[in-house]
Write a protein that holds these residues in place. Structure first.
Motif, PDB file in Angstrom:
ATOM      1  N   ILE A 106       0.823  -1.217   0.000  1.00 53.31           N
ATOM      2  CA  ILE A 106       0.000   0.000   0.000  1.00 53.31           C
ATOM      3  C   ILE A 106       0.855   1.265   0.000  1.00 53.31           C
ATOM      4  CG2 ILE A 106      -2.005  -1.107   1.052  1.00 53.31           C
ATOM      5  CD1 ILE A 106      -1.276   0.271   3.699  1.00 53.31           C
ATOM      6  N   THR A 109       2.017   1.672  -3.627  1.00 49.63           N
ATOM      7  CA  THR A 109       0.978   2.256  -4.484  1.00 49.63           C
ATOM      8  C   THR A 109       0.732   3.721  -4.127  1.00 49.63           C
ATOM      9  OG1 THR A 109      -0.858   1.464  -3.073  1.00 49.63           O
ATOM     10  CG2 THR A 109      -0.168   0.052  -4.925  1.00 49.63           C
ATOM     11  N   SER A 181     -12.381   1.990   0.569  1.00 49.31           N
ATOM     12  CA  SER A 181     -11.476   0.838   0.504  1.00 49.31           C
ATOM     13  C   SER A 181     -11.155   0.243   1.874  1.00 49.31           C
ATOM     14  CB  SER A 181     -10.163   1.242  -0.182  1.00 49.31           C
ATOM     15  OG  SER A 181      -9.468   2.204   0.598  1.00 49.31           O
ATOM     16  N   PHE A 208      -9.561  -3.046   0.276  1.00 48.05           N
ATOM     17  CA  PHE A 208      -8.272  -3.202  -0.403  1.00 48.05           C
ATOM     18  C   PHE A 208      -7.673  -4.587  -0.157  1.00 48.05           C
ATOM     19  CE2 PHE A 208      -6.458  -2.243   3.710  1.00 48.05           C
ATOM     20  CZ  PHE A 208      -5.223  -2.856   3.709  1.00 48.05           C
ATOM     21  N   LEU A 211      -7.790  -7.303  -2.773  1.00 48.59           N
ATOM     22  CA  LEU A 211      -6.911  -7.183  -3.935  1.00 48.59           C
ATOM     23  C   LEU A 211      -5.602  -7.936  -3.740  1.00 48.59           C
ATOM     24  CD1 LEU A 211      -7.390  -3.376  -4.688  1.00 48.59           C
ATOM     25  CD2 LEU A 211      -8.825  -5.320  -5.379  1.00 48.59           C
ATOM     26  N   THR A 242     -11.622   7.253  -5.043  1.00 47.46           N
ATOM     27  CA  THR A 242     -11.393   6.272  -3.996  1.00 47.46           C
ATOM     28  C   THR A 242     -10.944   6.969  -2.720  1.00 47.46           C
ATOM     29  OG1 THR A 242      -9.072   5.897  -4.637  1.00 47.46           O
ATOM     30  CG2 THR A 242     -10.748   4.510  -5.674  1.00 47.46           C
ATOM     31  N   CYS A 244     -10.022   6.166   1.812  1.00 43.91           N
ATOM     32  CA  CYS A 244      -9.792   5.204   2.891  1.00 43.91           C
ATOM     33  C   CYS A 244      -9.699   5.988   4.189  1.00 43.91           C
ATOM     34  CB  CYS A 244      -8.528   4.389   2.616  1.00 43.91           C
ATOM     35  SG  CYS A 244      -7.062   5.387   2.274  1.00 43.91           S
ATOM     36  N   ALA A 249      -4.464   3.245   1.428  1.00 46.90           N
ATOM     37  CA  ALA A 249      -5.055   2.046   0.826  1.00 46.90           C
ATOM     38  C   ALA A 249      -5.883   2.391  -0.408  1.00 46.90           C
ATOM     39  CB  ALA A 249      -5.916   1.311   1.850  1.00 46.90           C
ATOM     40  N   THR A 252      -4.203   1.777  -3.643  1.00 47.36           N
ATOM     41  CA  THR A 252      -4.122   0.398  -4.133  1.00 47.36           C
ATOM     42  C   THR A 252      -5.283   0.123  -5.076  1.00 47.36           C
ATOM     43  OG1 THR A 252      -3.033  -0.264  -2.077  1.00 47.36           O
ATOM     44  CG2 THR A 252      -3.913  -2.020  -3.444  1.00 47.36           C
ATOM     45  N   LEU A 253      -6.456   0.665  -4.762  1.00 51.22           N
ATOM     46  CA  LEU A 253      -7.596   0.557  -5.677  1.00 51.22           C
ATOM     47  C   LEU A 253      -7.293   1.293  -6.974  1.00 51.22           C
ATOM     48  CD1 LEU A 253      -8.949  -0.365  -2.993  1.00 51.22           C
ATOM     49  CD2 LEU A 253     -11.002   0.875  -3.743  1.00 51.22           C
ATOM     50  N   THR A 256      -4.851  -0.749  -9.156  1.00 55.44           N
ATOM     51  CA  THR A 256      -5.468  -1.897  -9.828  1.00 55.44           C
ATOM     52  C   THR A 256      -6.429  -1.436 -10.910  1.00 55.44           C
ATOM     53  OG1 THR A 256      -5.263  -3.180  -7.782  1.00 55.44           O
ATOM     54  CG2 THR A 256      -6.741  -4.038  -9.456  1.00 55.44           C
TER      55      THR A 256
END
Length: 286
Positions: A106, A109, A181, A208, A211, A242, A244, A249, A252-253, A256
């Motif tokens: 995380i 990302t 997330s 998250f 994932l 997104t 969190c 985190a 990370t979404l 992806t």
């Protein structure tokens, strides 16, 4: 998007350590006190100095690559300051950067998003991070390593950063989709981790952790396409935002989703830390 792999494995990186890739350790530690409550954060500098991938430099996301004067912990720097600090780290616009951390990616990302926010795309993430590197029996170096300072020119993409006003407007905007997330209990408001329990009204949910596979590595994006589709994040008529707890985190979404063709995802940097602290902002539970 650039012609560099988004995710790389240990063998890929091991074959290129003597090439011109710039390896960056972005380890940061997040711990939660017993029971519910705010998370504590700690720089991973000491862990980096104890052991890291040979040739890797350390980027301190807590002290050097966040606005330490801001109300929330990991607020993105202004473009000029970010560019100066990245250049001082030895990263220029033509480099190929490989990011890793000593956790579950995380933080990698998060820095991936920081770099993309400032117009840089030549980024790969070492899947599994330092854990995968050590488990593969690869060499480890201690101490501090540096690269010659260089110049980085930032070209901010403001559309990748959402602030509280934009998120507030997104609640009633059918062209936006908010994606939370955090874990399910926090999303539902059953656990109070921030100033108030709950989620931003209308938010869909992609934890998250879904994932990641059992080893802590990021899953192939195609494996989780259905999850994002169900959350509305792949709807071509909607732009995802997104969020969190502190904008970590959530990246990370975004990472992806970028592999699924959505490289336009905005991250709400203040996230629940900022939102829940303002009692004038709505929350929903259940």
């Amino acid at each position: 998007m650039p012609d560099v792999p988004a995710l790389v494995d240990v063998a890929w990186l091991a074959d290129r350590l003597d090439s011109d890739v710039r390896v960056v350790d972005v380890t940061t530690f997040l711990t939660q006190p017993e029971g519910d409550g705010y998370y504590d954060v700690e720089s991973g500098r000491e862990a980096y100095e104890k052991g890291h991938v040979p040739g890797a430099v350390f980027a301190d996301l807590l002290a050097d690559f966040a606005d330490t004067d801001a109300a929330t912990t990991f607020t993105a720097l202004d473009s000029d300051t970010f560019a100066q600090r990245l250049g001082a780290l030895g990263i220029g616009n033509d480099d190929h950067v490989v990011l890793y951390d000593q956790g579950v990616n995380i933080w990698a990302t998060r820095f991936w998003w920081n770099l993309r926010l400032e117009g840089f795309d030549r980024i790969s993430i070492l899947n599994g991070g330092f854990t995968a590197w050590r488990e593969a029996g690869q060499p480890v170096t201690s101490g501090v390593e540096t690269l010659p300072a260089t110049t980085f020119v930032a070209k901010r993409r403001p559309e990748l950063l959402a602030d509280v006003a934009q998120v507030r407007a997104a609640i009633d905007d059918d062209s936006r989709v908010l994606v939370n997330s955090l874990d399910e209990a926090t999303y539902k408001g059953e656990r109070q981790t921030y100033a108030r329990p709950g989620r931003i009204p209308g938010s869909s949910h992609v934890f998250f952790g879904t994932l990641l596979d059992e080893s802590g590595r990021l899953r192939d994006a195609e494996e989780v396409r259905g999850t994002f589709k169900a959350a509305g994040a792949l709807d071509v008529d909607k732009k995802p935002i997104t969020y969190c707890g502190s904008g970590i985190a959530a990246t990370t979404l975004a990472f992806t989703l970028a592999q699924l063709g959505r490289d336009d995802v905005a991250v709400y940097d203040g996230s629940m830390t900022e939102w829940a602290a303002d009692e004038t902002l709505p929350l929903e539970v259940g």
